[in-house]
Write an enzyme that holds these catalytic residues in place. Structure first.
Site, PDB file in Angstrom:
ATOM      1  N   HIS A 220      14.589   1.516  19.498  1.00  0.00           N
ATOM      2  CA  HIS A 220      14.292   1.632  17.978  1.00  0.00           C
ATOM      3  C   HIS A 220      12.822   1.337  18.005  1.00  0.00           C
ATOM      4  O   HIS A 220      11.986   2.115  17.508  1.00  0.00           O
ATOM      5  CB  HIS A 220      14.951   0.331  17.448  1.00  0.00           C
ATOM      6  CG  HIS A 220      16.265   0.619  17.338  1.00  0.00           C
ATOM      7  ND1 HIS A 220      17.232   1.607  16.755  1.00  0.00           N
ATOM      8  CD2 HIS A 220      17.426  -0.479  17.865  1.00  0.00           C
ATOM      9  CE1 HIS A 220      18.257   1.208  17.009  1.00  0.00           C
ATOM     10  NE2 HIS A 220      18.653   0.482  17.587  1.00  0.00           N
ATOM     11  N   ASP A 271      23.041   5.991  18.807  1.00  0.00           N
ATOM     12  CA  ASP A 271      23.274   4.776  18.262  1.00  0.00           C
ATOM     13  C   ASP A 271      24.584   4.125  18.057  1.00  0.00           C
ATOM     14  O   ASP A 271      25.345   4.474  18.645  1.00  0.00           O
ATOM     15  CB  ASP A 271      22.194   4.407  17.517  1.00  0.00           C
ATOM     16  CG  ASP A 271      22.160   2.887  17.402  1.00  0.00           C
ATOM     17  OD1 ASP A 271      22.891   2.186  18.063  1.00  0.00           O
ATOM     18  OD2 ASP A 271      21.134   2.061  16.676  1.00  0.00           O
TER      19      ASP A 271
END
Length: 379
Positions: A220, A271
């Site tokens: 991220h 993800d």
């Protein structure tokens, strides 16, 4: 038809696939997380295996040749280890092998619910109690699969809020040659809590523990200071962006060009598996830069292709040239008609099904329905 190198999905939480297309509610990441925990609470090894086989088969159908599975669903629902403490890790490896997907199992250390707070509720499933117990269990799993050409066992720090600061260095040192991944600054609240508890940003705290090196991936890396960006760049670390999830969870847009210009290397992940389409993830990196920066052309198709293929393989501990070995074919479609550069136009739906996948697409869909319905039937 045209050939495309195998894609590397560098960040996956396979069990999140059960949330796709469901009204899970919540207007923030933290509210969404409670719904995700409700799914984590009901999964036993058999149901996890069924869901993982279907999800990994979907990845193969999308042209993905290798997955980095960020794994923290370790123990039973009450937190008690299974007879084999690595049961769920073996389940995920077995599921990947069942569909011919290479896997880097990133065994995540998860010991706290926040700074100075013990795990609570379903988080007990995630915790080994301390880093020494985690390291022993993880080392056993790595030894079982040493030398396998389709499995890499790596390590992960779930986040700075989930591992006490004094124990971070133990995780870093556990498998010093293996990939090390860590969620970093996904949420602004994470940064605020870290600063309040330690006086440091997550990147700086991890730097003190020796976490940043060319084998490390910051997942991220959304809310970074200039100093954070410089630290990751100087280490030649990877930065794994997951744009569809970061949009889904209202995380924000990370500084992809700043990280690149500092020396960090971009990779991509699905993800939460809200979407399994690495073409969409790659394009979103450039499109988000256009939206936030007001400038086109920050990322070329060639650079994004490299991130989605060879660089991703390397970040998961596989030889970059395996991306070529896992190449797939894009069939002629209305989306690709007239397109010179397929990365700007292709979707997962344009991938020719791999001949070695033991299931047809409709069989994968049926398996997925059964697994997801079983999950929601238990909630």
């Amino acid at each position: 038809m045209s050939a495309f190198a195998g894609l590397a999905n560098c960040h996956s939480h396979v069990f999140h696939r059960a949330l796709r297309g469901r009204d899970v509610g919540g207007d923030t990441f933290w509210a969404w997380r409670e719904r995700m925990y409700a799914v984590a609470r009901v999964l036993d090894p058999d149901l996890l295996h069924d869901l993982a086989v279907a999800t990994y088969a979907e990845m193969r159908l999308a042209g993905i040749g290798v997955v980095g599975e960020f794994h923290y669903l370790h123990h039973g629902a009450d937190g008690v280890p299974y007879d084999d403490p690595n049961t769920t890790g073996e389940v995920l490896i077995s599921a990947a092998r069942a569909v011919g997907l290479r896997i880097c199992l990133l065994d995540a250390c998860y010991l706290a619910s926040g700074f100075g707070r013990p795990v609570e509720g379903v988080q007990r499933r995630f915790s080994d109690g301390d880093t020494d117990a985690w390291a022993q269990r993880m080392a056993d799993l790595a030894a079982r699969h040493a030398g396998a050409d389709d499995v890499v066992v790596g390590t992960a720090i779930h986040s700075v809020r989930a591992v006490p600061p004094e124990q971070l260095a133990t995780v870093v040192a556990a498998l010093p040659q293996a990939p090390l991944h860590v969620h970093v600054s996904e949420q602004q609240q994470e940064n605020a809590d870290c600063l309040a508890a330690t006086g440091r940003t997550p990147v700086a705290l991890l730097a003190e523990a020796g976490a940043w090196s060319p084998r490390t991936t910051a997942v991220h890396a959304t809310h970074l200071s200039r100093a954070d960006i410089a630290t990751l760049g100087a280490a030649r670390a990877y930065a794994c962006f997951c744009p569809t999830t970061e949009a889904e969870l209202a995380d924000g847009v990370g500084p992809s060009t700043g990280l690149r210009d500092a020396g960090a290397r971009l990779t991509l992940g699905s993800d939460s598996n809200t979407v399994i389409d690495l073409f969409a993830e790659a394009r979103a990196v450039e499109m988000h830069e256009r939206l936030t920066g007001g400038r086109r052309g920050s990322w070329s198709a060639a650079a994004l292709t490299e991130a989605a293929t060879a660089t991703g393989y390397a970040s998961l501990g596989f030889a970059p040239d395996l991306a070529a070995a896992d190449a797939f074919t894009l069939h002629d479609s209305v989306r690709l008609a007239g397109a010179v550069e397929p990365l700007w136009a292709a979707t997962a739906a344009d991938v020719e099904p791999p001949k070695d996948l033991p299931y047809e697409a409709d069989e994968v869909a049926a398996m997925m329905r059964r697994a997801v319905d079983a999950v929601w039937g238990r909630r």
